[in-house]
Enzyme design. Structure first.
Site: not given
Ligand code: PSU
Ligand code: MN
Length: 308
Positions: A25, A87, A107, A141-143, A160
């Protein structure tokens, strides 16, 4: 194949010949680490992947093109430009491409572009997840959604504890994402090998990872797979030191009213400042560690596919 997708010739050739490719990434370059360590790390990661017999494909959006495979000059550009590169998460993609802009892929968007290109294995540092306090902020997160939808194996060092790790695992379970501990029964917490939260499965070799992914694909199951690879012991941080830094960063984020896409980059850079750069060294080493595992897994996956 779409006209916006631009696969580097070396990557294209490897894919056509059934050779292993590892996606990487670019948000980690522009937003995750300071210059020049970001560029040095990104180039070193590519080198590690090559040394282990796979082809690296660093992914980004450049001038509106979805790029799978960057030149060293493009990596240097992203690293120097840093947080001035937008981003890019899923929702940003259509605008950045339509406007011919640059974008650092998270990601989420790295998985999307990898899948478009036909790349199955992706190495990174940490993934986004459910933030602490998401019960009220709804910052998830959209991850996680991408892991549920897009068929790419993501190899990371866990998450984390800027995130609520328990809620992140619950979300992944709901979405049907297989979470694997590499040589561990516990979710690694990025800077440390342990988090206190169990993972679904422990696998111990790249071959086992490749088999699991191969079966998933053969069964026609959608979505990715999350491999969490603990940071090597010698580079892991003292849990109390890092947790204290994280708590301070999360508190500052709240006080300053940082929100939305700024949250994660803000927390990452605050933690680095508080720990005086120690966290950066750990961060770099765990990325190398994930690159090695990803290259070995991509090689194993190619062997499985060749044997079919
Ligand atoms: N976590 C890290 N390092 C990172 C990121 C997350 O430890 O560099 C980056 C990744 O690109 C990840 C993104 O996909 O932040 C998640 O951002 P958000 O929480 O806004 O979805
Ligand atoms: Mn968010």
């Amino acid at each position: 194949m779409n006209n916006y997708l631009d696969i580097a010739p070396e990557v294209q050739k490897a894919l056509a010949e059934g050779r292993p490719v590892v996606a990487l990434e670019s948000t980690i370059i522009s937003h995750g680490m300071p210059y020049p360590q970001n560029v040095e790390t990104a180039l070193q990661v590519e080198k590690i992947i090559r040394q282990r017999g796979a082809v690296p494909a660093t992914i980004a959006i450049i001038g509106g093109h979805l790029k799978a495979g960057l030149s060293p000059a493009e990596i240097d550009y992203l690293g120097r430009t840093g947080t001035k590169v937008p981003k890019a998460s899923r929702r940003d993609l259509p605008i950045l491409v339509a406007k011919g802009m640059d974008g650092a892929t998270t990601v989420t968007t790295t998985m999307m572009i990898a899948a478009m290109a036909g790349i199955e294995v992706f190495a990174t540092g940490g993934i986004g997840g459910v933030h602490r306090g998401a019960e009220t902020t709804m910052d998830i997160s959209a991850d996680l959604e991408e892991l549920a939808e897009t068929p790419v194996m993501v190899i990371c060092a866990g998450a984390k504890s800027i995130l609520d790790l328990g809620l992140t695992l619950e979300y992944l379970e709901t979405k049907g994402v297989t979470v694997i501990g590499y040589g561990t029964e516990e979710l690694p917490a990025f800077y440390t090998r342990k988090s206190g939260f169990g993972v679904d499965y422990r696998l111990d070799t790249p071959q086992e990872l490749a088999e699991a992914f191969h079966v998933k694909r053969t069964l026609g199951l959608r979505g990715g797979m999350l491999v969490t690879n603990p940071i090597p012991e010698e580079y892991s941080m003292d849990a109390d030191t890092i947790n204290e830094a994280i708590d301070k960063a999360v508190a500052a984020c709240k006080t300053l009213g940082i929100h939305g896409k700024e949250t994660t980059p803000f927390l990452l850079s605050r933690i680095k400042d508080i720990t005086g750069g120690d966290s950066l060294d750990s961060n770099i080493q765990l990325v190398y560690n994930n690159a090695r595992l990803a290259a070995d897994t991509a090689c194993a996956l190619c062997e499985l596919e060749a044997a079919e």
